[in-house]
Design a protein around this motif. Structure first.
Motif, PDB file in Angstrom:
ATOM      1  N   LEU A   1      -6.274  -2.156  -2.202  1.00  0.00           N
ATOM      2  CA  LEU A   1      -7.542  -1.633  -1.211  1.00  0.00           C
ATOM      3  C   LEU A   1      -8.652  -1.665  -2.288  1.00  0.00           C
ATOM      4  CD1 LEU A   1      -6.225   0.871   0.977  1.00  0.00           C
ATOM      5  CD2 LEU A   1      -6.723  -1.184   1.454  1.00  0.00           C
ATOM      6  N   LYS A   2      -8.404  -1.477  -3.898  1.00  0.00           N
ATOM      7  CA  LYS A   2      -9.569  -1.386  -4.804  1.00  0.00           C
ATOM      8  C   LYS A   2     -10.473  -2.743  -5.112  1.00  0.00           C
ATOM      9  CE  LYS A   2     -10.707   0.393  -9.201  1.00  0.00           C
ATOM     10  NZ  LYS A   2     -10.292   1.093 -10.483  1.00  0.00           N
TER      11      LYS A   2
ATOM     12  N   GLU B   1     -14.005   6.667   0.791  1.00  0.00           N
ATOM     13  CA  GLU B   1     -12.716   7.280   0.273  1.00  0.00           C
ATOM     14  C   GLU B   1     -12.107   8.031   1.578  1.00  0.00           C
ATOM     15  OE1 GLU B   1     -10.996   7.577  -2.692  1.00  0.00           O
ATOM     16  OE2 GLU B   1     -12.125   5.908  -3.414  1.00  0.00           O
TER      17      GLU B   1
ATOM     18  N   PRO C   1     -17.688  -0.482  -2.458  1.00  0.00           N
ATOM     19  CA  PRO C   1     -15.969  -0.623  -1.923  1.00  0.00           C
ATOM     20  C   PRO C   1     -15.981  -0.822  -0.591  1.00  0.00           C
ATOM     21  CG  PRO C   1     -16.273   1.254  -3.227  1.00  0.00           C
ATOM     22  CD  PRO C   1     -17.642   0.810  -3.371  1.00  0.00           C
TER      23      PRO C   1
ATOM     24  N   ILE D   1       0.982  -1.073   0.019  1.00  0.00           N
ATOM     25  CA  ILE D   1       0.070  -0.032  -0.047  1.00  0.00           C
ATOM     26  C   ILE D   1       0.887   1.435   0.058  1.00  0.00           C
ATOM     27  CG2 ILE D   1      -1.498   1.329   1.475  1.00  0.00           C
ATOM     28  CD1 ILE D   1      -2.951  -1.198   2.201  1.00  0.00           C
TER      29      ILE D   1
ATOM     30  N   LYS E   1     -10.324   5.486   3.451  1.00  0.00           N
ATOM     31  CA  LYS E   1      -9.175   5.065   2.625  1.00  0.00           C
ATOM     32  C   LYS E   1      -8.113   5.929   2.597  1.00  0.00           C
ATOM     33  CE  LYS E   1      -7.816   3.979  -2.085  1.00  0.00           C
ATOM     34  NZ  LYS E   1      -8.507   4.109  -3.563  1.00  0.00           N
ATOM     35  N   GLU E   2      -8.255   7.101   2.600  1.00  0.00           N
ATOM     36  CA  GLU E   2      -7.311   8.261   2.739  1.00  0.00           C
ATOM     37  C   GLU E   2      -6.420   7.980   3.905  1.00  0.00           C
ATOM     38  OE1 GLU E   2      -8.956  11.625   1.488  1.00  0.00           O
ATOM     39  OE2 GLU E   2      -9.390  11.433  -0.449  1.00  0.00           O
TER      40      GLU E   2
ATOM     41  N   VAL F   1      -4.263   4.915   4.263  1.00  0.00           N
ATOM     42  CA  VAL F   1      -3.095   5.024   3.472  1.00  0.00           C
ATOM     43  C   VAL F   1      -2.220   6.047   4.077  1.00  0.00           C
ATOM     44  CG1 VAL F   1      -2.173   5.764   1.187  1.00  0.00           C
ATOM     45  CG2 VAL F   1      -4.300   4.272   1.423  1.00  0.00           C
TER      46      VAL F   1
ATOM     47  N   ASP G   1       1.743   1.504  -3.886  1.00  0.00           N
ATOM     48  CA  ASP G   1       0.377   1.434  -4.938  1.00  0.00           C
ATOM     49  C   ASP G   1      -0.924   0.921  -3.894  1.00  0.00           C
ATOM     50  OD1 ASP G   1      -1.206   1.077  -7.063  1.00  0.00           O
ATOM     51  OD2 ASP G   1      -0.182  -0.686  -7.865  1.00  0.00           O
ATOM     52  N   PRO G   2      -1.377   1.895  -3.187  1.00  0.00           N
ATOM     53  CA  PRO G   2      -2.737   1.452  -2.568  1.00  0.00           C
ATOM     54  C   PRO G   2      -3.876   0.838  -3.294  1.00  0.00           C
ATOM     55  CG  PRO G   2      -2.294   3.815  -2.700  1.00  0.00           C
ATOM     56  CD  PRO G   2      -1.334   3.246  -3.351  1.00  0.00           C
ATOM     57  N   ASP G   3      -4.172   1.359  -4.309  1.00  0.00           N
ATOM     58  CA  ASP G   3      -5.433   0.942  -5.044  1.00  0.00           C
ATOM     59  C   ASP G   3      -5.147  -0.478  -5.595  1.00  0.00           C
ATOM     60  OD1 ASP G   3      -6.490   3.381  -5.210  1.00  0.00           O
ATOM     61  OD2 ASP G   3      -5.682   4.100  -7.168  1.00  0.00           O
ATOM     62  N   SER G   4      -3.942  -1.036  -5.962  1.00  0.00           N
ATOM     63  CA  SER G   4      -3.754  -2.269  -6.228  1.00  0.00           C
ATOM     64  C   SER G   4      -4.173  -3.412  -5.135  1.00  0.00           C
ATOM     65  CB  SER G   4      -2.380  -2.558  -6.620  1.00  0.00           C
ATOM     66  OG  SER G   4      -1.531  -2.739  -5.852  1.00  0.00           O
TER      67      SER G   4
END
Length: 346
Positions: free
Chosen positions: A161-162, A187, A183, A153, A190-191, A194, A156-159
């Motif tokens: 958490l998405k 958001e 999700p 994370i 998530k922010e 991260v 590359d957090p999206d890879s």
């Protein structure tokens, strides 16, 4: 993610409510009795466990106080689990050195993950167990340990958490239940997650240094020393830039700031070797006084104080010479044998 008031800030670290038999776990001693010791299982939200006196040690026990102390945190291995009654029996006697190492490494990772999850739970006012259900435990299942997922994370957090989702159940206009996949976290959450992960887990550069004593009494010896210093700095890489500085003749320090400690130590050894080859080519001498190590802030402070003290010594020698004292022909003004490691730590 739905908000709960007040949110639950306590939760076990792993999805299973109880540990498995023959698994080492981290415990904290709570109470020592005549026949048994009560402990809390730190990875399982402090549920209670028990170690019988006969399971404390393979050796003859003269004093329980010599083996256990209230408040001490250490590994133990699970013997029996009664999930219905909530009884957990543990043993220190059957714990191997390998078990200890495995437990300590896992607990260190889990503790860091837990502190991040709890911080997000408290700052975002969301339930900690809910956060584990939708984020933490799925990452444990997919990556083996959430710690490994958190490392990914950072860059590359999206890879990571998405792909995490949850089902949102609502009642449609026709009165029927509608299941919508959304999700796992908002958001905002998530922010916050991260941001906290990056703050806690982004690798920090480490200062490494090696101390050497270098002399050259040949003609133009100063220039030969400077050349040797340039040879040491030429070993630099992009990841490990090398600098060499005078502390107080004949003591020098070779330093680097790097994210890769092992590589940095290797580079400093190469720099010292290059410096030695250069100075010995001009009939000079180089002695390694301190092998490459990580240096603390305290070490930097002591190094500065030592340099200031050396300058004071030089000033006193100069005054003695002006007043007709004996000439000091030695190059070194520092008692190198009495110099400690300047607060350097492994």
């Amino acid at each position: 993610m739905s908000k709960i008031s007040p949110p639950n800030s306590g939760c076990r670290m792993y999805e299973a409510r109880f540990p498995e038999v023959d698994i080492p776990v981290m415990i904290q001693v709570k109470e020592i009795l005549d026949v048994a010791t009560h402990v809390a299982l730190l990875e399982y939200n402090n549920i209670e466990g028990m170690i019988m006196l006969s399971d404390l040690s393979r050796r003859r026990i003269r004093s329980v106080g010599g083996l256990l102390k209230v408040g001490r945190i250490e590994p133990a291995i699970v013997l029996r689990v009664d999930a219905d009654k909530g009884y957990i029996d543990l043993s220190k006697k059957q714990l191997t050195e390998e078990d200890k190492q495995v437990c300590e490494e896992r607990y260190a990772k889990s503790k860091l993950v837990h502190s991040i999850m709890r911080h997000v739970s408290e700052t975002m006012k969301i339930d900690l167990e809910d956060l584990y259900i939708h984020v933490g435990w799925p990452l444990y299942r997919k990556y083996g340990h959430a710690f490994e997922a958190f490392k990914c994370i950072v860059n590359d957090p999206d890879s990571v958490l998405k792909p995490l989702t949850r089902e949102l159940r609502t009642i449609g206009a026709d009165g029927r239940q509608v299941i919508k996949v959304v999700p796992a976290i908002s958001e905002e959450v998530k922010e916050a997650l991260v941001r906290k992960i990056r703050r806690q887990m982004t690798p920090k550069p480490v200062n490494l240094c090696a101390y050497i004593e270098m002399t050259c009494f040949e003609y133009d010896g100063v220039f030969h020393i400077k050349e040797a210093m340039r040879k040491a700095e030429a070993v630099s890489t992009k990841e490990c830039p090398v600098k060499m500085k005078l502390v107080a003749a004949p003591l020098y320090v070779i330093i680097t700031l790097t994210l890769a400690k092992e590589q940095g130590i290797k580079i400093l050894n190469q720099a010292a070797a290059a410096c030695m080859n250069s100075i010995e080519g001009h009939r000079g001498k180089l002695i390694i006084k301190e092998s490459p190590r990580a240096v603390s802030e305290q070490g930097d402070k002591l190094l500065t104080e030592q340099k200031a003290y050396s300058e004071l010594q030089k000033a006193e020698v100069s005054r003695d010479e002006d007043s007709g004292g004996e000439e000091d022909t030695g190059m070194g003004l520092v008692d190198l044998e009495s110099i400690s490691s300047f607060g350097i730590e492994d």
